[in-house]
Design a protein around this motif. Structure first.
Motif, PDB file in Angstrom:
ATOM      1  N   LEU A  14     -23.225   6.747  -5.216  1.00  0.00           N
ATOM      2  CA  LEU A  14     -23.681   5.681  -4.326  1.00  0.00           C
ATOM      3  C   LEU A  14     -22.523   4.828  -3.834  1.00  0.00           C
ATOM      4  O   LEU A  14     -21.432   4.881  -4.382  1.00  0.00           O
ATOM      5  CB  LEU A  14     -24.671   4.785  -5.077  1.00  0.00           C
ATOM      6  CG  LEU A  14     -25.845   5.503  -5.745  1.00  0.00           C
ATOM      7  CD1 LEU A  14     -26.602   4.554  -6.654  1.00  0.00           C
ATOM      8  CD2 LEU A  14     -26.755   6.094  -4.702  1.00  0.00           C
ATOM      9  N   ASP A  15     -22.793   4.034  -2.812  1.00  0.00           N
ATOM     10  CA  ASP A  15     -21.813   3.042  -2.355  1.00  0.00           C
ATOM     11  C   ASP A  15     -22.415   1.654  -2.552  1.00  0.00           C
ATOM     12  O   ASP A  15     -23.581   1.504  -2.881  1.00  0.00           O
ATOM     13  CB  ASP A  15     -21.399   3.290  -0.905  1.00  0.00           C
ATOM     14  CG  ASP A  15     -22.526   3.074   0.088  1.00  0.00           C
ATOM     15  OD1 ASP A  15     -23.694   2.954  -0.327  1.00  0.00           O
ATOM     16  OD2 ASP A  15     -22.243   3.031   1.294  1.00  0.00           O
ATOM     17  N   ARG A  16     -21.603   0.641  -2.352  1.00  0.00           N
ATOM     18  CA  ARG A  16     -22.035  -0.742  -2.592  1.00  0.00           C
ATOM     19  C   ARG A  16     -23.205  -1.152  -1.709  1.00  0.00           C
ATOM     20  O   ARG A  16     -24.062  -1.919  -2.122  1.00  0.00           O
ATOM     21  CB  ARG A  16     -20.861  -1.700  -2.343  1.00  0.00           C
ATOM     22  CG  ARG A  16     -19.692  -1.479  -3.269  1.00  0.00           C
ATOM     23  CD  ARG A  16     -18.518  -2.373  -2.895  1.00  0.00           C
ATOM     24  NE  ARG A  16     -18.840  -3.779  -2.973  1.00  0.00           N
ATOM     25  CZ  ARG A  16     -18.856  -4.500  -4.094  1.00  0.00           C
ATOM     26  NH1 ARG A  16     -18.577  -3.916  -5.228  1.00  0.00           N
ATOM     27  NH2 ARG A  16     -19.153  -5.776  -4.067  1.00  0.00           N
ATOM     28  N   LEU A 116     -20.616   4.695  -8.625  1.00  0.00           N
ATOM     29  CA  LEU A 116     -20.326   3.887  -7.446  1.00  0.00           C
ATOM     30  C   LEU A 116     -18.970   4.295  -6.869  1.00  0.00           C
ATOM     31  O   LEU A 116     -17.967   4.308  -7.576  1.00  0.00           O
ATOM     32  CB  LEU A 116     -20.312   2.402  -7.839  1.00  0.00           C
ATOM     33  CG  LEU A 116     -20.336   1.390  -6.708  1.00  0.00           C
ATOM     34  CD1 LEU A 116     -21.633   1.495  -5.933  1.00  0.00           C
ATOM     35  CD2 LEU A 116     -20.196  -0.006  -7.283  1.00  0.00           C
ATOM     36  N   ARG A 117     -18.971   4.657  -5.600  1.00  0.00           N
ATOM     37  CA  ARG A 117     -17.740   4.974  -4.877  1.00  0.00           C
ATOM     38  C   ARG A 117     -17.769   4.234  -3.558  1.00  0.00           C
ATOM     39  O   ARG A 117     -18.824   3.868  -3.055  1.00  0.00           O
ATOM     40  CB  ARG A 117     -17.628   6.480  -4.605  1.00  0.00           C
ATOM     41  CG  ARG A 117     -17.421   7.288  -5.847  1.00  0.00           C
ATOM     42  CD  ARG A 117     -17.053   8.696  -5.491  1.00  0.00           C
ATOM     43  NE  ARG A 117     -17.065   9.556  -6.672  1.00  0.00           N
ATOM     44  CZ  ARG A 117     -17.158  10.851  -6.636  1.00  0.00           C
ATOM     45  NH1 ARG A 117     -17.251  11.478  -5.464  1.00  0.00           N
ATOM     46  NH2 ARG A 117     -17.159  11.555  -7.734  1.00  0.00           N
ATOM     47  N   GLN A 118     -16.594   4.059  -2.985  1.00  0.00           N
ATOM     48  CA  GLN A 118     -16.528   3.334  -1.724  1.00  0.00           C
ATOM     49  C   GLN A 118     -15.885   4.207  -0.651  1.00  0.00           C
ATOM     50  O   GLN A 118     -14.748   4.625  -0.809  1.00  0.00           O
ATOM     51  CB  GLN A 118     -15.733   2.036  -1.916  1.00  0.00           C
ATOM     52  CG  GLN A 118     -15.993   0.996  -0.873  1.00  0.00           C
ATOM     53  CD  GLN A 118     -17.476   0.681  -0.704  1.00  0.00           C
ATOM     54  OE1 GLN A 118     -18.240   0.599  -1.639  1.00  0.00           O
ATOM     55  NE2 GLN A 118     -17.891   0.513   0.534  1.00  0.00           N
ATOM     56  N   ASP A 124     -16.425   8.079   7.235  1.00  0.00           N
ATOM     57  CA  ASP A 124     -16.706   8.436   5.842  1.00  0.00           C
ATOM     58  C   ASP A 124     -18.038   7.846   5.385  1.00  0.00           C
ATOM     59  O   ASP A 124     -18.804   8.493   4.676  1.00  0.00           O
ATOM     60  CB  ASP A 124     -15.596   7.938   4.907  1.00  0.00           C
ATOM     61  CG  ASP A 124     -14.320   8.742   5.021  1.00  0.00           C
ATOM     62  OD1 ASP A 124     -14.361   9.848   5.594  1.00  0.00           O
ATOM     63  OD2 ASP A 124     -13.279   8.252   4.532  1.00  0.00           O
ATOM     64  N   ARG A 125     -18.306   6.606   5.792  1.00  0.00           N
ATOM     65  CA  ARG A 125     -19.550   5.942   5.405  1.00  0.00           C
ATOM     66  C   ARG A 125     -20.760   6.695   5.963  1.00  0.00           C
ATOM     67  O   ARG A 125     -21.748   6.900   5.264  1.00  0.00           O
ATOM     68  CB  ARG A 125     -19.569   4.490   5.882  1.00  0.00           C
ATOM     69  CG  ARG A 125     -20.818   3.740   5.447  1.00  0.00           C
ATOM     70  CD  ARG A 125     -20.873   2.284   5.851  1.00  0.00           C
ATOM     71  NE  ARG A 125     -19.663   1.509   5.807  1.00  0.00           N
ATOM     72  CZ  ARG A 125     -19.018   1.096   4.712  1.00  0.00           C
ATOM     73  NH1 ARG A 125     -19.465   1.443   3.549  1.00  0.00           N
ATOM     74  NH2 ARG A 125     -17.936   0.369   4.780  1.00  0.00           N
TER      75      ARG A 125
END
Length: 182
Positions: A14-16, A116-118, A124-125
């Motif tokens: 997931l991302d933030r 969690l990865r950004q 990329d998002r």
């Protein structure tokens, strides 16, 4: 006594931006498929994936609390990996020498592993969100496969209380870095 119960694992990266919504949707979907009382359904829309949910204030509070606990643990710690473990149990009589008491015996467990990865850029998002949406679809498929299979139906104990939303004890634990928090 046979204490072996099925464990279903769902892995998410997931991302933030999406963590809370995704975990909220996953927990609601698991509970939707495993609560056997009078469940009022609702739809949850997460990254253009429609997920089943439970419209019940008590369940909503429990899910929100666990998602917040997970988020705070990930945000404040150095470890960006965690788990949310949903355990469904049944009450069984436990006999000892002088008395009989009840104990909770798990009959099924769901483990949601989240990392969690950004993403680095907007491109990329977008790709990352498409990947998360695919993971959500796969997760729902896993839930449906398990709960509708012969094995998934066979583990459900006899339902003796129909007046509650969950006739079985339900526990949701949050672990960050292998340590239970909250």
């Amino acid at each position: 006594m046979n204490n072996i119960h099925p464990t279903i694992t769902i892995d998410l990266i997931l991302d933030r931006v999406t963590t809370k919504d995704v975990l909220h949707g996953i927990l609601h979907s698991i509970l939707f498929h495993r609560l056997f009382g009078a469940v009022k359904p609702r739809d949850l829309e997460v990254l253009n994936v429609t997920m089943p949910g439970v419209s019940n204030p008590e369940i909503e509070r429990m899910v929100n609390k666990k998602v917040e606990t997970f988020w705070k643990g990930i945000e404040t710690g150095t470890n960006k990996r965690g788990q949310i473990v949903v355990t469904l149990s049944e009450k069984r009589a436990k006999k000892s020498w002088f008395y009989t008491e009840e104990e909770d015996v798990p009959w099924e467990q769901w483990i949601v592993n989240a990392e969690l990865r950004q993403p680095k850029s907007d491109v990329d998002r977008l790709n990352f969100h498409a990947s998360i949406a695919a993971s959500l679809t796969k997760s729902i498929h896993t839930m449906l496969e398990h709960t509708s299979s012969e094995k998934g139906r066979a583990v459900v104990p006899l339902i003796t209380k129909a007046n509650e939303i969950s006739p079985f004890p339900l526990d949701i634990a949050v672990k960050i870095g292998g340590v239970e928090v909250g």
